[in-house]
Scaffold this active site. Structure first.
Site, PDB file in Angstrom:
ATOM      1  N   GLU A  30       1.564   4.900  -5.394  1.00 52.36           N
ATOM      2  CA  GLU A  30       2.524   3.996  -4.750  1.00 52.36           C
ATOM      3  C   GLU A  30       2.288   2.540  -5.131  1.00 52.36           C
ATOM      4  O   GLU A  30       3.218   1.750  -5.267  1.00 52.36           O
ATOM      5  CB  GLU A  30       2.468   4.155  -3.228  1.00 52.36           C
ATOM      6  CG  GLU A  30       3.164   5.397  -2.694  1.00 52.36           C
ATOM      7  CD  GLU A  30       2.352   6.667  -2.903  1.00 52.36           C
ATOM      8  OE1 GLU A  30       1.159   6.563  -3.259  1.00 52.36           O
ATOM      9  OE2 GLU A  30       2.911   7.763  -2.709  1.00 52.36           O
ATOM     10  N   HIS A  77       4.357  12.215   8.110  1.00 51.90           N
ATOM     11  CA  HIS A  77       5.717  12.360   7.556  1.00 51.90           C
ATOM     12  C   HIS A  77       6.757  11.965   8.599  1.00 51.90           C
ATOM     13  O   HIS A  77       7.879  12.454   8.575  1.00 51.90           O
ATOM     14  CB  HIS A  77       5.972  13.793   7.095  1.00 51.90           C
ATOM     15  CG  HIS A  77       5.185  14.203   5.892  1.00 51.90           C
ATOM     16  ND1 HIS A  77       3.840  14.460   5.943  1.00 51.90           N
ATOM     17  CD2 HIS A  77       5.540  14.374   4.594  1.00 51.90           C
ATOM     18  CE1 HIS A  77       3.408  14.786   4.736  1.00 51.90           C
ATOM     19  NE2 HIS A  77       4.422  14.739   3.894  1.00 51.90           N
TER      20      HIS A  77
END
Lengths: 353, 325
Positions: free
Chosen positions: B60, B127
């Protein structure tokens, strides 16, 4: 800008690491380029001397001061290969570290502009928003460094990604110290560039210390360049105090990048001849190390070489130094006369206006 | 007329911007061959090629860093976080490099960082997060969170065209649960403008993202059962906040309730309460109240997650308490 380069047989590759890229020829700068290199090495040393030894101690620079004394050959030898003077589809891009003053100067920042930055003046490149080597200007193809070491590596990869998308043969030069190579961003960025075969030249100035931490506590590999093959790219270690060796290694890596063969990891061994910053006396560094590396001073070594080639003599060196000192006198006077920002300018420029 | 889902609206917005502007490209994990974990980028690789739809390593920080570098070179990158939870891995690049660049040396970083946020789908602690306030606290960034398909498309287009870094939070609960007819013509939803979803005189309910829907249901119930008319404002943009809209509604109703799915401490509700206190205290008839998730990670098991998330009943209880002042 193209500089005269000729290939001559390389006498010895002994100083290169086992991981070094094999090459038959050695890139050698022409005479004019050699003098340019000496000039920038000496200008860098003199400018940083003023900053660290004069202006900082006089309280005229209020923030941190980090210099690259002893490491000038790396920035200069590398920056000779940065293509400039053209448009956006021609010029290279560069992300210097905080010990690469010469890169700024060679990309067109004047000593006066640099001093205005250090003194927090409104006319400096960051208008007083940031200090010391944290400066950039896209007109000079310079991406500003941030204190979070290693952040520049993925960013440089992104600049190179753009060159690949546009199909140009531009390259991205990315400088960092060996300490930055411990950051996760460094690893992500090098891997990303390697996977995408991006035209980046990764240039490590391994100055043996990250603040007080010696390189042996920073990595378990003997040489940083050994990591190159781990990412599927060439790695090479060379003498960072030999500007010609730097010139050669970076030149070959840039050529690879321009040919679309991907990034190269270059490690230049050198030594930080100061503390981490101006307030640090580096008491943790054995004195013998300073003495040893003083003998390998890149500027004196290069001067001796050029004198031996009869490119300069003692008088020419004195004249070069006098010109530099005169330029710096003017630059300091100019910078000191520059205004500070207005306090309310604090509020301006966070977003596009 | 065909109805467009929220997720399809995002895809359309990106698609149209990529067609219109060669500088726009997308990079992220599994965005190419796979078309994205939620299919936001489906078909884009085939249409735009692998140099504009880039499958990256699981990195990321490199994704965002590379986006920054490309933006400095004149591109308009869209960085996808496969789940917005993973944006924490890129925190440094976002908050220190992208956010501060323009202020420091004048070089803007026009990037979009987008990804699925929010709970309600049993995603568990990693999540389901709502990370907006890490970024709302960072000057130099913009943060948007659309609640409708119309806004999802209009805001992604506005974000791509924006000159500054924008965090675009798409609520995964809404991806395929809501749909509407979208305008045929090109449009944007300006960043920084709230939308009034329901007019009311008695109470202002400020919310965003998936919480818009239980808020509207609660407002309907309050009206039907008690004649309490709630003004429901969808903030749409958290940074910058539409202070004018917030303050105008607070002046009108004198009662402000903020509802968000994000956790309580340091959530946007606290900031809104402070602004309302500072600016329109004289108009208030009661305290600014908030309905939020508790200060815990987002739990996985259905009864736990249900307890965690704000819902219509929790909103009704707070609204009734406030209306009683």
């Amino acid at each position: 800008m193209a500089r005269p380069v000729s290939a001559v047989p390389k006498p010895a590759a002994a100083k290169r690491a086992e991981t070094g890229a094999a090459t038959e020829g050695r890139l050698v700068p022409g005479d004019a380029a050699l003098l340019t290199m000496l000039h920038y090495m000496k200008l860098t040393r003199a400018l940083e001397y003023r900053i660290e030894r004069n202006l900082y101690r006089q309280g005229k620079i209020v923030g941190g001061v980090y210099v690259g004394r002893g490491q000038e050959a790396i920035s200069v030898g590398a920056a000779m290969h940065i293509r400039r003077g053209g448009d956006e589809s021609h010029d290279d891009i560069v992300s210097p570290s905080h010990r690469d003053m010469a890169v700024f100067l060679m990309q067109g920042f004047t000593p006066a502009l640099v001093l205005a930055q250090y003194m927090g003046r409104r006319t400096g490149p960051t208008r007083g928003r940031d200090g010391n080597m944290h400066m950039g200007d896209l007109r000079h193809r310079l991406v500003a460094f941030i204190s979070h070491l290693g952040d520049s590596i993925p960013v440089a990869a992104g600049t190179a990604l753009t060159f690949r998308m546009r199909g140009t043969d531009q390259a991205s030069f990315c400088f960092f110290g060996e300490g930055a190579a411990s950051r996760g961003d460094w690893h992500e960025g090098v891997n990303f560039a390697a996977v995408m075969r991006l035209p980046v030249v990764f240039i490590c100035n391994n100055n043996q210390y990250a603040y007080s931490t010696p390189v042996s506590r920073q990595m378990a590999v003997r040489r940083l360049s050994e990591r190159g093959p781990g990412y599927g790219i060439p790695g090479e270690t060379a003498d960072g105090n030999d500007v010609l060796e730097v010139y050669d290694a970076v030149g070959r890596a840039v050529a690879r990048a321009r040919r679309g063969e991907g990034p190269t990891l270059l490690e230049f061994e050198t030594f930080r001849m100061t503390g981490h910053s101006a307030h640090d006396d580096a008491g943790y560094v054995p004195k013998a190390l300073f003495a040893e590396w003083e003998r390998k001073d890149p500027i004196r070594r290069f001067e001796k070489d050029l004198v031996g080639r009869r490119l300069v003599d003692a008088a020419a060196l004195r004249e070069m130094e006098a010109r530099i000192e005169a330029e710096l006198d003017e630059a300091v006077a100019w910078a000191e006369a520059q205004p500070y920002p207005e306090p309310r300018e604090c509020l301006v420029g966070v977003y596009h206006e | 007329m065909a109805l467009t889902t929220y997720v399809e609206a995002i895809r359309q917005g990106i698609w149209e911007e990529m067609e219109a502007d060669q500088r726009v490209f997308i990079l992220g994990e599994d965005v190419g061959i796979y078309g994205g974990a939620f299919k936001v980028t489906e078909g884009m690789l085939e249409k735009f090629g692998e140099l504009r739809v880039i499958d990256t390593p699981i990195s990321e920080s490199a994704i965002v860093g590379a986006a920054i570098g490309a933006a400095l070179m004149g591109m308009r990158p869209i960085a996808e976080m496969q789940f917005i939870d993973f944006i924490s891995c890129a925190f440094d690049q976002i908050t220190n490099f992208a956010a501060k660049n323009r202020y420091r040396w004048g070089a803007g970083v026009p990037i979009v960082i987008r990804g699925p946020s929010g709970g309600g789908v049993h995603g568990g602690p990693f999540h389901s997060q709502n990370p907006e306030m890490y970024f709302v606290h960072t000057p130099g960034l913009k943060v948007v969170a659309p609640a409708t398909a119309h806004d999802a498309k209009g805001l992604i287009k506005a974000a791509i065209r924006d000159e500054d870094p924008v965090i675009y939070l798409e609520h995964k609960y809404l991806y395929r649960r809501i749909k509407e007819e979208l305008p045929k013509e090109d449009y944007v939803v300006p960043i920084g403008q709230a939308a009034t979803r329901r007019e009311g005189r008695d109470l202002s309910l400020l919310t965003y993202g998936a919480m818009l829907y239980p808020s509207l249901e609660a407002a309907g119930t309050l009206s039907r059962e008690q004649g309490i008319e709630t003004e429901v404002i969808d903030l749409r943009s958290l940074l910058p906040l539409d202070k004018d809209a917030i303050l105008a509604s607070a002046r009108k109703t004198g009662k402000v309730l903020v509802v968000h799915e994000d956790t309580r401490t340091g959530g946007i509700a606290g900031e809104i309460a402070a602004i309302v206190n500072e600016e329109v205290f004289d108009y208030l008839d009661g305290p600014v109240l908030r309905v939020t998730a508790p200060d815990t990670p987002v739990p996985y098991s259905p009864p736990l997650e249900e307890f965690f998330l704000p819902n219509k009943d929790k909103i009704l209880a707070a609204a009734r308490r406030l209306a009683a002042y």
